[in-house]
Design a protein around this motif. Structure first.
Motif, PDB file in Angstrom:
ATOM      1  N   ASN A   1       0.842  -1.189   0.000  1.00 21.73           N
ATOM      2  CA  ASN A   1       0.000   0.000   0.000  1.00 21.73           C
ATOM      3  C   ASN A   1       0.883   1.246   0.000  1.00 21.73           C
ATOM      4  OD1 ASN A   1      -1.915   1.962   0.314  1.00 21.73           O
ATOM      5  ND2 ASN A   1      -2.571   1.336   2.353  1.00 21.73           N
ATOM      6  N   ALA A   2       0.798   2.035  -1.064  1.00 17.18           N
ATOM      7  CA  ALA A   2       1.674   3.204  -1.239  1.00 17.18           C
ATOM      8  C   ALA A   2       0.987   4.506  -0.859  1.00 17.18           C
ATOM      9  CB  ALA A   2       2.154   3.280  -2.681  1.00 17.18           C
ATOM     10  N   SER A   3      -0.114   4.446  -0.102  1.00 17.21           N
ATOM     11  CA  SER A   3      -0.880   5.660   0.207  1.00 17.21           C
ATOM     12  C   SER A   3      -0.032   6.710   0.914  1.00 17.21           C
ATOM     13  CB  SER A   3      -2.094   5.302   1.063  1.00 17.21           C
ATOM     14  OG  SER A   3      -2.995   4.506   0.335  1.00 17.21           O
ATOM     15  N   GLY A   4       0.767   6.271   1.870  1.00 14.88           N
ATOM     16  CA  GLY A   4       1.606   7.225   2.600  1.00 14.88           C
ATOM     17  C   GLY A   4       2.604   7.914   1.692  1.00 14.88           C
ATOM     18  N   LEU A   5       3.183   7.162   0.756  1.00 12.00           N
ATOM     19  CA  LEU A   5       4.132   7.739  -0.200  1.00 12.00           C
ATOM     20  C   LEU A   5       3.428   8.716  -1.135  1.00 12.00           C
ATOM     21  CD1 LEU A   5       6.116   4.499  -1.132  1.00 12.00           C
ATOM     22  CD2 LEU A   5       6.909   6.376   0.324  1.00 12.00           C
ATOM     23  N   LEU A   6       2.218   8.361  -1.565  1.00 16.86           N
ATOM     24  CA  LEU A   6       1.462   9.241  -2.452  1.00 16.86           C
ATOM     25  C   LEU A   6       1.088  10.544  -1.754  1.00 16.86           C
ATOM     26  CD1 LEU A   6      -0.898   6.599  -4.111  1.00 16.86           C
ATOM     27  CD2 LEU A   6       1.158   7.627  -5.082  1.00 16.86           C
ATOM     28  N   ASP A   7       0.710  10.449  -0.472  1.00 12.30           N
ATOM     29  CA  ASP A   7       0.389  11.663   0.291  1.00 12.30           C
ATOM     30  C   ASP A   7       1.608  12.576   0.397  1.00 12.30           C
ATOM     31  OD1 ASP A   7      -2.205  10.906   0.682  1.00 12.30           O
ATOM     32  OD2 ASP A   7      -1.913  10.150   2.715  1.00 12.30           O
ATOM     33  N   GLU A   8       2.752  11.980   0.710  1.00 12.78           N
ATOM     34  CA  GLU A   8       3.965  12.778   0.851  1.00 12.78           C
ATOM     35  C   GLU A   8       4.348  13.415  -0.480  1.00 12.78           C
ATOM     36  OE1 GLU A   8       7.212  14.727   2.310  1.00 12.78           O
ATOM     37  OE2 GLU A   8       5.520  13.817   3.362  1.00 12.78           O
ATOM     38  N   ARG A   9       4.182  12.686  -1.563  1.00  9.89           N
ATOM     39  CA  ARG A   9       4.503  13.250  -2.882  1.00  9.89           C
ATOM     40  C   ARG A   9       3.573  14.411  -3.216  1.00  9.89           C
ATOM     41  NH1 ARG A   9       4.370   9.239  -7.957  1.00  9.89           N
ATOM     42  NH2 ARG A   9       2.128   9.412  -7.516  1.00  9.89           N
ATOM     43  N   ASP A  10       2.299  14.274  -2.896  1.00 11.98           N
ATOM     44  CA  ASP A  10       1.359  15.375  -3.139  1.00 11.98           C
ATOM     45  C   ASP A  10       1.699  16.599  -2.299  1.00 11.98           C
ATOM     46  OD1 ASP A  10       0.034  13.876  -4.984  1.00 11.98           O
ATOM     47  OD2 ASP A  10      -1.744  13.491  -3.763  1.00 11.98           O
ATOM     48  N   ARG A  11       2.133  16.362  -1.062  1.00 10.46           N
ATOM     49  CA  ARG A  11       2.531  17.492  -0.201  1.00 10.46           C
ATOM     50  C   ARG A  11       3.739  18.217  -0.798  1.00 10.46           C
ATOM     51  NH1 ARG A  11       0.916  14.115   4.279  1.00 10.46           N
ATOM     52  NH2 ARG A  11       2.975  13.141   4.341  1.00 10.46           N
ATOM     53  N   GLN A  12       4.680  17.456  -1.319  1.00 13.78           N
ATOM     54  CA  GLN A  12       5.864  18.069  -1.927  1.00 13.78           C
ATOM     55  C   GLN A  12       5.494  18.868  -3.172  1.00 13.78           C
ATOM     56  OE1 GLN A  12       8.832  18.205  -0.686  1.00 13.78           O
ATOM     57  NE2 GLN A  12       8.732  16.698   0.945  1.00 13.78           N
ATOM     58  N   ILE A  13       4.579  18.346  -3.961  1.00 14.44           N
ATOM     59  CA  ILE A  13       4.149  19.072  -5.174  1.00 14.44           C
ATOM     60  C   ILE A  13       3.412  20.344  -4.781  1.00 14.44           C
ATOM     61  CG2 ILE A  13       2.650  18.974  -7.209  1.00 14.44           C
ATOM     62  CD1 ILE A  13       3.283  16.018  -7.418  1.00 14.44           C
ATOM     63  N   ASP A  14       2.612  20.289  -3.728  1.00 15.25           N
ATOM     64  CA  ASP A  14       1.893  21.474  -3.270  1.00 15.25           C
ATOM     65  C   ASP A  14       2.878  22.551  -2.819  1.00 15.25           C
ATOM     66  OD1 ASP A  14      -0.676  22.756  -2.620  1.00 15.25           O
ATOM     67  OD2 ASP A  14      -0.006  22.595  -0.547  1.00 15.25           O
ATOM     68  N   ALA A  15       3.930  22.126  -2.099  1.00 19.94           N
ATOM     69  CA  ALA A  15       4.957  23.087  -1.678  1.00 19.94           C
ATOM     70  C   ALA A  15       5.703  23.646  -2.886  1.00 19.94           C
ATOM     71  CB  ALA A  15       5.936  22.409  -0.717  1.00 19.94           C
ATOM     72  N   LEU A  16       5.949  22.795  -3.883  1.00 16.92           N
ATOM     73  CA  LEU A  16       6.641  23.237  -5.097  1.00 16.92           C
ATOM     74  C   LEU A  16       5.787  24.228  -5.882  1.00 16.92           C
ATOM     75  CD1 LEU A  16       9.036  22.957  -7.066  1.00 16.92           C
ATOM     76  CD2 LEU A  16       7.827  21.023  -8.106  1.00 16.92           C
ATOM     77  N   ALA A  17       4.470  23.985  -5.936  1.00 18.30           N
ATOM     78  CA  ALA A  17       3.569  24.852  -6.696  1.00 18.30           C
ATOM     79  C   ALA A  17       3.543  26.264  -6.127  1.00 18.30           C
ATOM     80  CB  ALA A  17       2.163  24.265  -6.715  1.00 18.30           C
ATOM     81  N   ALA A  18       3.745  26.413  -4.831  1.00 19.43           N
ATOM     82  CA  ALA A  18       3.785  27.745  -4.236  1.00 19.43           C
ATOM     83  C   ALA A  18       5.030  28.511  -4.673  1.00 19.43           C
ATOM     84  CB  ALA A  18       3.741  27.650  -2.714  1.00 19.43           C
ATOM     85  N   LEU A  19       6.081  27.782  -5.062  1.00 20.36           N
ATOM     86  CA  LEU A  19       7.336  28.409  -5.473  1.00 20.36           C
ATOM     87  C   LEU A  19       7.389  28.668  -6.968  1.00 20.36           C
ATOM     88  CD1 LEU A  19       9.813  26.285  -3.318  1.00 20.36           C
ATOM     89  CD2 LEU A  19       8.847  28.525  -2.777  1.00 20.36           C
ATOM     90  N   VAL A  20       6.804  27.766  -7.765  1.00 24.82           N
ATOM     91  CA  VAL A  20       6.791  27.924  -9.220  1.00 24.82           C
ATOM     92  C   VAL A  20       5.619  27.127  -9.768  1.00 24.82           C
ATOM     93  CG1 VAL A  20       8.369  25.963  -9.584  1.00 24.82           C
ATOM     94  CG2 VAL A  20       8.199  27.765 -11.316  1.00 24.82           C
ATOM     95  N   ASP A  21       4.915  27.704 -10.742  1.00 22.09           N
ATOM     96  CA  ASP A  21       3.746  27.033 -11.302  1.00 22.09           C
ATOM     97  C   ASP A  21       4.192  25.785 -12.072  1.00 22.09           C
ATOM     98  OD1 ASP A  21       1.179  26.483 -11.968  1.00 22.09           O
ATOM     99  OD2 ASP A  21       0.964  28.080 -13.449  1.00 22.09           O
ATOM    100  N   VAL A  22       3.542  24.654 -11.792  1.00 25.12           N
ATOM    101  CA  VAL A  22       3.953  23.388 -12.390  1.00 25.12           C
ATOM    102  C   VAL A  22       2.783  22.726 -13.107  1.00 25.12           C
ATOM    103  CG1 VAL A  22       5.812  22.962 -10.738  1.00 25.12           C
ATOM    104  CG2 VAL A  22       3.511  22.151 -10.220  1.00 25.12           C
TER     105      VAL A  22
END
Length: 455
Positions: free
Chosen positions: A189-210
């Motif tokens: 079950n990769a749910s925890g990894l997927l959540d962490e990846r989404d959190r990282q993308i959300d933080a990245l989106a605040a810095l540069v539009d992706v």
């Protein structure tokens, strides 16, 4: 009966574990709730009277909506872009509007001194006052130019820090891509990894539009607006800056063996906000103030040179304009009060005709980028007014962006967020399911014992 009940009890146990995981993470930032996916096990072929072989937990489902994720990331980019520029707007607006640093106030005092001297052109104290006010005006120009330089340096430092954050996050996303692919391949079950990846993308989106796209192996490809790659599979890009001769910076992106030069605009997020403020607000303001100071110095010096001082000699320059000077781009030249060319007739030192021509320069027109043709006396006021308008628009846009981000987060939570009331109901229902299946097993045992007692 025992087989069916056992599968039901195991399914209830898996569901209870999932509910407990949701409840324990209801306050965890970015956690997506999970749920079990149940399916009935059908009877085998030829078993006409078989009801079935129980229940199977086919998967642990992670509740996530790609569209709502995208909305939240785009909202983060919009908010980050406006938020990055707002402190610089506020600082520059305050400096340019303050009486102590305003060029309008300095110009008013300078022209007041010229008007006072026109009453008695031969007065040394009045002439000295003109030089003093010219010096005060030049200090205002240089102080404002120093503020511009300080903002430019701050923008460069913040941009460099932002790039370091982007590089750290993109590396983390690439690493998580690899872990997600491995987990999916091994059936974990990769749910925890997927959540962490989404959190990282959300933080990245605040810095540069992706832009984010899903791949078949479960990895995500993350790119900039223009398509330049940031993370592809388990490979990430490296962003860096190159400082140009004029102090500006050029952004570059290194991915594998390819290097891209990034545009200053169309980046979005905090990085885009910094670039946009620099190119659309700060640099035009620097150019406009430089033009204003240069035109003032050139026209004043030219008019003074056409007049005569108290000794009947040609008037000397009042200002020295040099944008590259480390001491300030506008300085008062080494001139004495008696050397100001206020007279238009060398035989009449007290004549004020040329002085009146100097006073009239304030009503002469100059061309400023973004404003068009304005008078020298109105130029700075219009620059300040335009800055105030831009600042208020940015501030209003930021407030709107915060609302949009808040609504996007609410929409995300409606799908992925943990609802404690809903989970409490699930807890009771799956508890009853577990107990009911245990009761079935107990009944099956009693029937088995009864059957044995017959024999």
């Amino acid at each position: 009966m025992i087989q069916n009940a056992l599968s039901g009890a195991l399914a209830a146990q898996a569901a209870l574990n999932t509910v407990s995981q949701n409840l324990s993470n209801q306050m965890t930032d970015g956690y997506s709730r999970q749920g079990v996916v149940l399916s009935a096990i059908v009877p085998g072929a030829g078993d006409r009277l078989g009801a079935g072989m129980g229940v199977d937990v086919t998967a642990i489902r992670r509740f996530s909506d790609d569209y709502k994720n995208l909305q939240m990331w785009q909202a983060a980019a919009g908010q980050g872009e406006l938020a990055a520029a707002q402190p610089y707007f506020a600082q520059l607006e305050q400096v340019m509007g303050s009486d102590g640093t305003s060029l309008s106030a300095g110009l008013d005092k300078f022209y007041s001194a010229l008007n006072a001297a026109s009453v008695e052109p031969g007065s040394i104290p009045l002439r000295q006052q003109v030089i003093s006010e010219a010096d005060a005006l030049s200090r205002r120009v240089n102080n404002l130019n120093d503020v511009f330089a300080a903002q430019q340096a701050s923008l460069n430092e913040q941009r460099t820090a932002t790039l370091a954050q982007i590089n750290t996050i993109t590396r983390a996303i690439a690493e998580l891509n690899g872990k997600v692919v491995d987990a999916s391949a091994s059936g974990v079950n990769a749910s925890g990894l997927l959540d962490e990846r989404d959190r990282q993308i959300d933080a990245l989106a605040a810095l540069v539009d992706v832009r984010v796209s899903q791949q078949r192996d479960g990895s995500l490809t993350v790119t900039l607006r223009g398509g330049q790659p940031l993370a592809v599979g388990d490979t990430s890009a490296e962003l860096s800056t190159r400082t140009n001769a004029d102090g500006s910076q050029t952004l570059t992106l290194q991915f594998a063996k390819e290097r891209f030069t990034l545009p200053d605009d169309n980046l979005g997020g905090q990085l885009g906000g910094l670039n946009q403020y620099q190119s659309e607000v700060l640099q035009p303001m620097v150019d406009a103030v430089r033009t204003l100071a240069g035109e003032l110095a050139t026209r004043m010096n030219s008019q003074l040179a056409s007049g005569y001082d108290l000794s009947g000699l040609a008037g000397k320059d009042l200002f020295a304009f040099d944008p590259a000077s480390p001491d300030g781009m506008l300085q008062v030249s080494d001139i004495q009060a008696a050397e100001l060319g206020f007279s238009s007739d060398p035989a009449k030192p007290a004549n004020s005709d040329n002085l009146l021509a100097l006073i009239a320069i304030k009503d002469q027109a100059i061309a400023l980028a973004g404003l068009g043709t304005v008078t020298l006396s109105d130029a700075y006021a219009q620059l300040t007014g335009q800055l105030a308008i831009d600042s208020q628009q940015n501030k209003a846009g930021l407030e709107t962006a915060k609302v949009v981000r808040g609504e996007a987060e609410k929409n995300w939570k409606s799908t992925s967020g943990v609802n404690s009331d809903e989970e409490a109901i699930n807890l009771v229902e799956f508890q009853k399911m577990y107990q009911a299946n245990m009761k079935v097993i107990a009944v099956a045992n009693e029937l088995f014992d009864s059957t044995l007692a017959v024999f």
